[in-house]
Design an enzyme around this catalytic site. Structure first.
Site, PDB file in Angstrom:
ATOM      1  N   GLU A 128       4.897  17.670  -8.379  1.00 33.93           N
ATOM      2  CA  GLU A 128       3.832  16.671  -8.297  1.00 33.93           C
ATOM      3  C   GLU A 128       2.541  17.454  -8.056  1.00 33.93           C
ATOM      4  O   GLU A 128       2.244  17.876  -6.949  1.00 33.93           O
ATOM      5  CB  GLU A 128       4.092  15.658  -7.174  1.00 33.93           C
ATOM      6  CG  GLU A 128       3.141  14.466  -7.298  1.00 33.93           C
ATOM      7  CD  GLU A 128       3.313  13.431  -6.198  1.00 33.93           C
ATOM      8  OE1 GLU A 128       3.868  13.752  -5.154  1.00 33.93           O
ATOM      9  OE2 GLU A 128       2.854  12.289  -6.409  1.00 33.93           O
ATOM     10  N   HIS A 194      -1.263  10.076 -10.847  1.00 36.53           N
ATOM     11  CA  HIS A 194      -2.452  10.628 -10.186  1.00 36.53           C
ATOM     12  C   HIS A 194      -3.541  10.802 -11.235  1.00 36.53           C
ATOM     13  O   HIS A 194      -4.065  11.886 -11.438  1.00 36.53           O
ATOM     14  CB  HIS A 194      -2.121  11.940  -9.480  1.00 36.53           C
ATOM     15  CG  HIS A 194      -1.414  11.724  -8.176  1.00 36.53           C
ATOM     16  ND1 HIS A 194      -2.088  11.407  -7.024  1.00 36.53           N
ATOM     17  CD2 HIS A 194      -0.101  11.737  -7.866  1.00 36.53           C
ATOM     18  CE1 HIS A 194      -1.196  11.252  -6.042  1.00 36.53           C
ATOM     19  NE2 HIS A 194       0.006  11.436  -6.517  1.00 36.53           N
ATOM     20  N   ASN A 218      -0.080   3.118  -7.642  1.00 32.80           N
ATOM     21  CA  ASN A 218      -0.650   4.021  -6.639  1.00 32.80           C
ATOM     22  C   ASN A 218      -1.252   5.248  -7.308  1.00 32.80           C
ATOM     23  O   ASN A 218      -0.659   5.827  -8.217  1.00 32.80           O
ATOM     24  CB  ASN A 218       0.412   4.458  -5.620  1.00 32.80           C
ATOM     25  CG  ASN A 218       0.895   3.295  -4.778  1.00 32.80           C
ATOM     26  OD1 ASN A 218       2.071   2.926  -4.802  1.00 32.80           O
ATOM     27  ND2 ASN A 218      -0.021   2.682  -4.054  1.00 32.80           N
ATOM     28  N   ARG A 226     -10.341  -5.848 -19.425  1.00 32.89           N
ATOM     29  CA  ARG A 226     -11.060  -5.406 -20.634  1.00 32.89           C
ATOM     30  C   ARG A 226     -10.929  -3.913 -20.860  1.00 32.89           C
ATOM     31  O   ARG A 226     -11.063  -3.441 -21.985  1.00 32.89           O
ATOM     32  CB  ARG A 226     -12.530  -5.783 -20.554  1.00 32.89           C
ATOM     33  CG  ARG A 226     -12.744  -7.248 -20.815  1.00 32.89           C
ATOM     34  CD  ARG A 226     -14.189  -7.546 -21.193  1.00 32.89           C
ATOM     35  NE  ARG A 226     -14.430  -8.952 -20.964  1.00 32.89           N
ATOM     36  CZ  ARG A 226     -14.854  -9.453 -19.813  1.00 32.89           C
ATOM     37  NH1 ARG A 226     -15.160  -8.664 -18.798  1.00 32.89           N
ATOM     38  NH2 ARG A 226     -15.024 -10.742 -19.671  1.00 32.89           N
ATOM     39  N   ASP A 247       8.201  -0.543  -1.130  1.00 37.68           N
ATOM     40  CA  ASP A 247       8.333  -0.716   0.321  1.00 37.68           C
ATOM     41  C   ASP A 247       7.522  -1.906   0.839  1.00 37.68           C
ATOM     42  O   ASP A 247       7.559  -2.222   2.028  1.00 37.68           O
ATOM     43  CB  ASP A 247       7.933   0.571   1.075  1.00 37.68           C
ATOM     44  CG  ASP A 247       6.479   0.977   0.850  1.00 37.68           C
ATOM     45  OD1 ASP A 247       5.801   0.338   0.017  1.00 37.68           O
ATOM     46  OD2 ASP A 247       6.026   1.946   1.497  1.00 37.68           O
ATOM     47  N   GLY A 248       6.763  -2.555  -0.056  1.00 39.61           N
ATOM     48  CA  GLY A 248       5.951  -3.688   0.369  1.00 39.61           C
ATOM     49  C   GLY A 248       4.640  -3.265   1.016  1.00 39.61           C
ATOM     50  O   GLY A 248       3.827  -4.112   1.377  1.00 39.61           O
ATOM     51  N   ASP A 273       9.323   8.396  -2.726  1.00 38.79           N
ATOM     52  CA  ASP A 273       8.182   9.236  -2.359  1.00 38.79           C
ATOM     53  C   ASP A 273       8.282   9.548  -0.868  1.00 38.79           C
ATOM     54  O   ASP A 273       7.280   9.647  -0.160  1.00 38.79           O
ATOM     55  CB  ASP A 273       6.850   8.535  -2.694  1.00 38.79           C
ATOM     56  CG  ASP A 273       5.662   9.496  -2.755  1.00 38.79           C
ATOM     57  OD1 ASP A 273       5.846  10.703  -2.507  1.00 38.79           O
ATOM     58  OD2 ASP A 273       4.547   9.028  -3.041  1.00 38.79           O
TER      59      ASP A 273
HETATM   60 ZN   LIG Z   1       1.884  10.972  -5.340  1.00 36.25          ZN
END
Ligand SMILES: [Zn+2]
Length: 379
Positions: A128, A194, A218, A226, A247-248, A273
């Protein structure tokens, strides 16, 4: 030769009542029902349990107080994951100084090659970063982000001795398309994330070989009707599977529902994550070289939400709760779908030839036991 039986089994696409599974030397030999064959002389009856494939987590940084980039981290995390039904995972690096990343890759590659059978197995590395957008970096340190380059990717590849199985990358960065194309040819799952990408830049990423999306919603440009950007592509392009932190907290439960409707039962993937504080009390912990504070289930670094303390079995139960999906469909998002996305053909499904990796669940999705390579993991 060992045999187990229980009340119910999900392959996961198929439902088998009163199943029998026979396995030998860590591999499944036969999956059938008691109605179809005689009981073997020795069979372990797991009662009213539901047998499902062991879970596979494509995105996890740590747990039980350890980070996978630290010495000895993978071993601790492997054992911790086995308590949550996870039998295979991709230890995930966070953006860090190059030398630190290279030495972590070398160490994790050794853990993968050793094949320790006492916990969940690391099946490849998820990189990542460092080829992430400055605008959407989340907690990845700004100073360590790099412009994508094939040469740099090759250094990672060599340090990891070819064990890189997934990489999150922002497709709009200069040089990203070359990295995506080169890595995809080597069988790496290239995942858009990202990223501040436009619709067009996201599509170019797919043309180059990207096939997945990292923690949808995220650390990406928000959806605009648009100028839909990366989310417009992530939610609608059938060439892409996508994962979500259910996870809410990282995403509202209603958005988990929207995601599941958009990606459907075949292309949705659950990830955690998870960070080192997973399974630990509130307090201060490390993520790579970053400090993270955990309070009431939320991980924060310098005021920004970081990874989670979610476990994959909880994510499955959250899907049942947030979106009212049944257990069979929900567990596929944590087994078959991630395994297929990452090209792990011997896990994620219960069939002859597959690894004898199982999560033994209650009807509500609570983990009773985990079986890894035919052996019960310590709980
Ligand atoms: Zn990340």
């Amino acid at each position: 030769m060992s045999a187990i039986t229980s009340k119910l089994l999900f392959t996961p696409r198929e439902r088998i009542d009163q199943p029998i599974v026979v396995f030998e030397e860590g591999r499944i030999v036969e999956v059938s029902s008691r109605a179809q064959r005689e009981l073997p002389a020795q069979v372990l009856d797991l009662g009213d349990a539901v047998l499902v494939p062991g879970f596979v987590d494509l995105h996890i940084h740590g747990g039980a107080g350890c980070d996978v980039m630290e010495k000895g981290g993978v071993r601790v995390v492997s054992r911790f994951l086995a308590r949550h039904g996870v039998t295979g995972y991709l230890p995930t690096t966070v953006t860090a100084p190059i030398e630190k990343t290279l030495s972590a890759l070398d160490r994790i590659a050794t853990d993968i090659e050793k094949g320790d059978e006492t916990g969940a197995r690391p099946r490849g590395i998820h990189l990542e970063g460092p080829f992430l957008s400055h605008l959407r970096r989340g907690v990845h340190p700004e100073k360590d982000l790099l412009k994508p380059s094939v040469q740099m990717f090759d250094r990672f590849w060599e340090a990891a001795r070819g064990h890189i199985r997934m990489m999150t990358i922002a497709p709009e960065l200069d040089g990203a398309l070359e990295v995506i194309a080169g890595a995809a040819t080597r069988g790496v799952l290239m995942s858009l994330g990202h990223s501040d990408a436009s619709l067009e830049a996201s599509r170019s990423g797919i043309e180059a070989g990207a096939r997945h999306v990292t923690h949808t919603f995220n650390a990406m440009r928000p959806l605009d009707h648009r100028a839909p950007g990366i989310l417009g592509v992530a939610l609608t392009d059938a060439r892409l599977s996508a994962d979500i932190i259910a996870d809410g907290l990282h995403t509202d439960p209603s958005m988990v529902g929207l995601f599941l409707r958009a990606k459907g039962p075949d292309a949705s993937v659950l990830i955690t994550d998870g960070l080192s504080p997973t399974g630990m009390p509130d307090g201060h912990y490390h993520l790579g070289s970053l400090e993270v504070e955990v309070k009431d289930g939320l991980c924060v670094s310098n005021g920004t939400i970081a990874g989670s303390v979610l476990t994959l079995d909880q994510a499955v139960r959250n899907v049942m709760k947030f979106a009212r999906w049944n257990l069979q469909d929900s567990i596929a998002l944590a087994s078959l779908n991630p395994a297929r996305a990452a090209g792990l053909s011997d896990v994620g499904t219960l069939k002859p030839g597959a690894r004898a990796d199982f999560a033994v669940l209650t009807a509500q999705g609570e983990v009773r036991q985990t079986i890894i390579g035919g052996t019960f993991a310590e709980s």
